[in-house]
Design an enzyme around this catalytic site. Structure first.
Site, PDB file in Angstrom:
ATOM      1  N   GLU A 126       0.844  -1.198   0.000  1.00 35.13           N
ATOM      2  CA  GLU A 126       0.000   0.000   0.000  1.00 35.13           C
ATOM      3  C   GLU A 126       0.880   1.249   0.000  1.00 35.13           C
ATOM      4  O   GLU A 126       1.890   1.318   0.707  1.00 35.13           O
ATOM      5  CB  GLU A 126      -0.886  -0.012   1.244  1.00 35.13           C
ATOM      6  CG  GLU A 126      -1.756   1.224   1.413  1.00 35.13           C
ATOM      7  CD  GLU A 126      -2.593   1.191   2.683  1.00 35.13           C
ATOM      8  OE1 GLU A 126      -3.514   2.014   2.798  1.00 35.13           O
ATOM      9  OE2 GLU A 126      -2.323   0.337   3.571  1.00 35.13           O
ATOM     10  N   LYS A 134      -8.992   3.319  -2.645  1.00 32.53           N
ATOM     11  CA  LYS A 134      -9.439   2.835  -1.348  1.00 32.53           C
ATOM     12  C   LYS A 134     -10.797   3.437  -0.988  1.00 32.53           C
ATOM     13  O   LYS A 134     -10.959   4.659  -0.953  1.00 32.53           O
ATOM     14  CB  LYS A 134      -8.393   3.193  -0.286  1.00 32.53           C
ATOM     15  CG  LYS A 134      -8.533   2.463   1.033  1.00 32.53           C
ATOM     16  CD  LYS A 134      -7.316   2.753   1.914  1.00 32.53           C
ATOM     17  CE  LYS A 134      -7.293   1.897   3.161  1.00 32.53           C
ATOM     18  NZ  LYS A 134      -6.081   2.150   3.973  1.00 32.53           N
ATOM     19  N   CYS A 157      -5.660  -2.874   2.553  1.00 37.39           N
ATOM     20  CA  CYS A 157      -5.552  -2.785   4.009  1.00 37.39           C
ATOM     21  C   CYS A 157      -6.886  -3.115   4.694  1.00 37.39           C
ATOM     22  O   CYS A 157      -7.452  -4.168   4.466  1.00 37.39           O
ATOM     23  CB  CYS A 157      -5.011  -1.411   4.400  1.00 37.39           C
ATOM     24  SG  CYS A 157      -4.182  -1.377   6.023  1.00 37.39           S
TER      25      CYS A 157
END
Length: 324
Positions: A42, A129, A163
């Site tokens: 990430e 995200k 994540c």
């Protein structure tokens, strides 16, 4: 059998050009070792600013915090910018598909984005995200349903969930419903417990899970940054813990902590069909008579200019010069 790679490496914080150069070398190394897919952590290009709040508290922001954010903003990449072009070129030159975490600048907003780069087709998909965690919401915008697609690759169908999005059951279902085979999880979560999450997803989705996290020391960050977070420069700010997990929950590689390295595994996609004998979360093990998930995959725009007889153009598209 297909060889896949997970890259556990440190970015060069606040220097996207240098980090891109490092990624180019790592892509070549993965391909040279026979991998057809390489997954990076990430925010690898652009950096994950762990430990700082950019001078923000409830009801107040500071001048130095805004200055640091300016520096962070300036190092973010654009989809039509030179860093992405170099990553596309590296994948093409080495005949490898790569998933690379970047900090993307679109207009005046930053996104935590994963690029999915095909060696022939170039940048085929991106994923922004959807749910930044905690103080990430101060610096990153929220992605929408237009970037939750999957991409075909020579290694298998690739999907990316970043994540703590992996704790969103509906997003996992969206991946399974699109036939993801290689479930990529770039992350900044370096806790030993992260492996439990990755194992659960492999078992739930009957997929191969590839999780990549940075192993980076405090001393890699600028001196002013080190002073702000007040930690020993020799200590790890993120410890890694990257891993590759099979559809039956077997850990094929990792987790490894406190060092930069590349993890490799041989995967057999036929294991996915065998694993679905007794469990298909979006098929025979679902109950569509009771549960239904609807996903809005339209691009969301806060302002839309509409001219009679012309197509709609959003402010984001105007600012970026690209329609994605």
């Amino acid at each position: 059998m297909t060889r896949v790679a997970v890259v556990q490496a440190a970015s060069i914080p606040f220097d996207s050009s240098a980090t891109t150069a490092k990624a180019e070398g790592l892509i070549a190394e993965c391909a040279g070792s026979g991998a057809e897919l390489a997954v990076f952590p990430e925010a690898f290009v652009g950096c994950y600013p762990k430990g700082t709040a950019f001078g923000a508290v409830v009801g107040r922001r500071t001048g130095p915090g805004r200055e640091l954010y300016q520096r962070y903003f300036d190092t973010a990449v654009q989809l039509d910018g030179p860093e992405v072009a170099r990553l596309v070129g590296a994948c093409a030159a080495n005949a490898i598909f790569a998933v690379v975490g970047v900090i993307e600048r679109l207009g005046s907003t930053l996104y935590c984005t994963a690029l999915m780069i095909d060696p022939v087709e170039g940048l085929t998909e991106i994923h922004r995200k959807l749910m930044p965690t905690g103080l990430e919401r101060l610096i990153w915008g929220f992605g929408d349903g237009s970037t939750i697609g999957t991409a075909p690759s020579a290694a298998g169908r690739v999907g990316t969930v970043i994540c703590w999005e992996n704790y969103m059951p509906a997003l996992r279902q969206a991946m399974y419903a699109q036939g993801v085979e290689l479930y990529c999880a770039p992350t900044a979560d370096d806790r030993p417990t992260w492996l439990s999450t990755m194992t659960h997803i492999a078992l739930e989705g009957r997929v191969f899970v590839l999780s990549a996290c940075q192993a980076i020391r405090v001393g890699a960050y600028p001196e002013c940054y080190q002073e702000e977070i007040g930690e020993d420069p020799a200590s790890h700010l993120m410890r890694g813990g990257s891993a590759i997990v099979a559809p039956d929950g077997a850990v094929l590689a990792g987790p490894v902590f406190d060092e930069e390295l590349i993890l490799y595994a041989e995967v057999d996609l036929r294991e996915i069909a065998r694993a679905h004998l007794d469990m298909d979360a979006v098929g025979h093990y679902s109950r569509p008579d009771l549960f239904e998930l609807r996903i809005d995959t339209r691009r969301q725009a806060p302002v839309v200019f509409c001219d009679e007889g012309a197509s709609l153009t959003s402010t984001a598209e105007i600012a970026a010069g690209v329609a994605r």
